[in-house]
Design a protein around this motif. Structure first.
Motif, short mmCIF file in Angstrom:
data_model
loop_
_atom_site.label_atom_id
_atom_site.label_comp_id
_atom_site.label_asym_id
_atom_site.label_seq_id
_atom_site.Cartn_x
_atom_site.Cartn_y
_atom_site.Cartn_z
N UNK A 43 -12.73 -7.01 1.98
CA UNK A 43 -12.61 -7.61 0.65
C UNK A 43 -11.15 -7.84 0.25
N UNK A 44 -10.92 -9.01 -0.40
CA UNK A 44 -9.58 -9.33 -0.89
C UNK A 44 -9.51 -9.21 -2.42
N UNK A 45 -10.51 -8.57 -3.01
CA UNK A 45 -10.58 -8.39 -4.46
C UNK A 45 -9.70 -7.21 -4.87
N UNK A 46 -8.56 -7.49 -5.50
CA UNK A 46 -7.63 -6.40 -5.83
C UNK A 46 -7.90 -5.77 -7.19
N UNK A 47 -8.99 -6.17 -7.87
CA UNK A 47 -9.33 -5.56 -9.14
C UNK A 47 -10.57 -4.68 -9.07
N UNK A 48 -11.47 -4.97 -8.13
CA UNK A 48 -12.74 -4.25 -8.07
C UNK A 48 -13.01 -3.61 -6.71
N UNK A 49 -12.06 -3.68 -5.80
CA UNK A 49 -12.28 -3.14 -4.46
C UNK A 49 -11.04 -2.41 -3.97
N UNK A 50 -11.23 -1.23 -3.39
CA UNK A 50 -10.09 -0.41 -2.97
C UNK A 50 -9.31 -1.04 -1.82
N UNK A 51 -10.01 -1.68 -0.88
CA UNK A 51 -9.28 -2.30 0.23
C UNK A 51 -8.54 -3.55 -0.26
N UNK A 52 -9.12 -4.27 -1.24
CA UNK A 52 -8.41 -5.40 -1.84
C UNK A 52 -7.15 -4.94 -2.55
N UNK A 53 -7.22 -3.78 -3.18
CA UNK A 53 -6.03 -3.18 -3.80
C UNK A 53 -4.98 -2.85 -2.76
N UNK A 54 -5.42 -2.35 -1.61
CA UNK A 54 -4.48 -2.05 -0.53
C UNK A 54 -3.80 -3.34 -0.04
N UNK A 55 -4.57 -4.43 0.04
CA UNK A 55 -3.97 -5.74 0.35
C UNK A 55 -2.85 -6.04 -0.63
N UNK A 56 -3.13 -5.86 -1.93
CA UNK A 56 -2.16 -6.17 -2.99
C UNK A 56 -0.90 -5.34 -2.83
#
Length: 452
Positions: free
Chosen positions: A58-71
Motif C-alpha cells: 500500500x502507498x496510502x500514507x494516512x491509513x496504512x503503516x507501510x504507506x507511512x514508511x514509504x512517506x
C-alpha cells in the motif's frame, strides 16, 4: 581507524544504507558476492534485485503503516523509494514496480556515485575493526551464517519463504479473465484495472483445493523445520488450515464484478498483478508455493483462464535466515558484542522490501554519523521507522521473535482516540500525523548537527 564504511550485501537494505551514508559525506564500499557467488533465487548481479513479489504494498500514507514508511523514506531522499516511483506500474492503491529496470536503475546510480565503490566477492567472517553494516538478507551465505552463530552463541533462526509463480500474459484467456482492481481502487483507469481476475465457481474451488492438498510438495532436508512467516504462507499450507482459508485470503471474491458475467458472483477469485511495464508478465497474487514444478503446472492450470498458461517462473521455497535481534542488537542497530558491526534489512527480523530498505536507511545514517563524529538521536518510536527498530531491538519477546512487517500494532497508543473498528480511521490518521511530525523533527535535527 579507517573512516570508510563497508556494507556487506547489495540488496534493498545495503543499497539504501550506501546511498544514505555516501550522501552524508562518507566513503562507502559495497561488498556483493553476486555474480561471483550466486543464489538459487537471484537471476542477475544487479543491486537491489527483487526476487519475490514486485509490490511495495500500500502507498496510502494516512491509513496504512507501510504507506507511512514509504512517506518517511521519501522524506529522507530514499534511493529505493525514488527508484520505485520512477519505475512504478499500475497496481490500484499499491506501489508495484517494473523489477528489472528498477534494479538496473539502483545499480547505475550507486556505481556512478563518487563516494561509492562496489567490490564483488563473498565476505565470510565478522571483522575485528573498521565500520561495517551487514545487510546480507534472508539468503546469508553458510560461511557467514556460521561466523555470526559463532560470535553470538545463538542458534541461527530460520523460516521458509515461498516464491509466487509468474505467467506470460499472452497465455491468459481474456474471454474468461477480466481487468479490475478490488473495489475499483485507484485514481486512473490503469490503476482501477491493474489486476486480472480469474473467477471460480464453488465446484471449481473445491476441486482446486482437493488438487492443492494432494499435490506433491518439496520435502525439507534433515534438521530443517518449516517455521513459516504468516505474511508469506505457501497456499497449500493455508489450505491445510481449512478449506475456506484461501477463499477468505488471497482468493476472496469481494469488491469485484465479473465483466463477462456481471450477474454471476464468483465463489472465489484468483488475482494476477502486472509484473513488468510491458504488461507481458503477471504474478499470481498471494500464491507462494512449495509444490514441485510438475504439480504446479497441473494445479495452476485448473484456474479458469489459466488452462493454457505458460509460466515465466514457477514458485519455489528457500531458507530465510534472521537474527534474534532483541537479544543481539542495540537501538543503533549495533551488534552488542562488536559495536563496530551493524546489521540491517531482513536479517534483523523485519519482513518485506520496504521494511528492509528502511532499516538500511537508518543503519546507514547511524554509521555515517558515528564516522563523522556527529551526534545522532535515536529514531523516534512514534515514527514507522522507530516502531520497527523498537520492535526488533527490544520491543519483541525474544523467545517468540519472528519476522515482522510494519503495522500499527507496533505503534504506541494514542490518547483520546476512539478504540475498536469504528474509531480505526481516525486512529490511523492520528498515528500517521504524529509519525510525520516526529520524523521531520528527527531529520531536521541531523541537518542541524551537520551544520554545527
Amino acid at each position: 581507524m579507517d573512516k570508510t564504511l563497508h556494507i556487506v550485501g547489495g540488496g534493498m537494505a545495503g543499497s539504501e544504507a550506501a546511498w544514505q551514508a555516501a550522501n552524508m559525506g562518507v566513503d562507502v564500499v559495497i561488498h556483493e558476492m553476486r555474480p561471483k557467488v550466486g543464489t538459487f533465487a537471484h537471476q542477475t548481479g544487479n543491486l537491489a534485485e527483487m526476487v519475490c513479489s514486485n509490490s511495495f504494498r500500500s502507498d496510502d500514507d494516512e491509513q496504512n503503516a507501510v504507506g507511512l514508511l514509504h512517506w518517511e523514506m521519501r522524506a529522507a531522499n530514499g534511493l529505493i523509494m525514488g527508484a520505485a516511483d520512477r519505475h512504478r506500474l499500475p497496481a490500484g492503491g499499491a506501489l508495484a514496480v517494473d523489477r528489472d529496470p528498477f534494479s538496473e536503475h539502483v545499480t547505475e546510480v550507486l556505481r556512478a556515485h563518487p563516494r561509492i565503490r562496489v567490490e564483488e566477492g563473498e565476505v565470510s567472517a565478522l571483522p575485528d575493526d573498521g565500520h561495517w553494516i551487514f545487510a546480507t538478507g534472508p539468503l546469508t551465505s553458510t560461511a557467514l551464517g556460521q561466523a555470526i552463530q559463532a560470535e553470538t552463541g545463538a542458534e541461527r533462526l530460520a523460516f521458509f519463504d515461498a516464491i509466487a509463480p509468474i505467467v506470460y500474459a499472452e497465455s491468459i484467456d481474456m474471454d474468461v479473465v477480466w481487468a479490475q482492481s478490488r473495489y475499483d481502487k485507484g485514481e486512473t483507469e490503469a490503476e482501477q484495472k491493474a489486476y486480472l481476475n480469474c473467477p471460480m465457481t464453488k465446484d471449481q474451488y473445491e476441486a482446486f483445493i482437493d488438487a492443492l492438498l494432494a499435490a506433491e510438495k518439496t520435502e525439507f532436508h534433515e534438521g530443517e523445520t518449516a517455521g513459516y512467516f504468516d505474511g508469506c504462507l505457501p497456499i497449500e499450507v493455508m489450505a491445510e488450515r481449512g478449506r475456506e482459508t484461501l477463499r477468505h485470503g488471497p482468493m476472496k471474491p469481494v469488491g469485484l464484478t465479473n465483466a463477462h458475467k456481471p450477474e454471476e458472483k464468483p465463489y472465489a477469485v484468483v488475482q494476477l498483478r502486472r509484473d513488468n511495464a510491458l504488461g507481458t508478465l503477471f504474478n499470481i497474487v498471494g500464491f507462494q508455493t512449495k509444490m514441485k514444478y510438475g504439480a504446479q503446472t497441473e494445479v495452476f492450470r485448473m484456474i479458469p483462464g489459466l488452462e493454457n498458461a505458460s509460466f515465466a517462473r514457477l514458485g519455489g521455497i528457500h531458507r530465510n535466515t534472521f537474527l534474534n535481534s532483541p537479544t543481539l542488537l542495540d537501538d543503533r542497530m549495533r551488534l552488542r558484542s562488536r559495536p563496530h558491526v551493524r546489521f540491517a534489512g531482513q536479517v534483523t527480523g523485519v519482513e518485506g522490501y520496504v521494511e528492509s530498505a528502511a532499516m538500511g536507511l537508518v543503519a546507514g545514517r547511524f554509521a555515517a554519523a558515528e564516522i563523522l563524529g556527529q551526534p545522532l538521536a535515536p529514531v523516534p518510536q512514534d515514527t514507522a521507522m522507530g516502531a520497527l527498530i523498537h520492535h526488533i531491538t527490544g520491543g519483541a519477546e525474544a523467545k517468540t521473535f519472528q519476522p515482522m512487517n510494519v503495522n500499527f500494532g507496533l505503534f504506541r497508543p494514542l490518547e483520546d482516540v476512539r478504540g475498536g473498528r469504528r474509531g480505526r480511521k481516525d486512529r490511523y490518521k492520528g498515528y500517521t500525523d504524529r509519525a510525520k511530525e516526529a520524523w521531520q523533527g528527527w531529520l531536521a535535527g541531523q541537518e542541524t548537527a551537520a551544520l554545527a
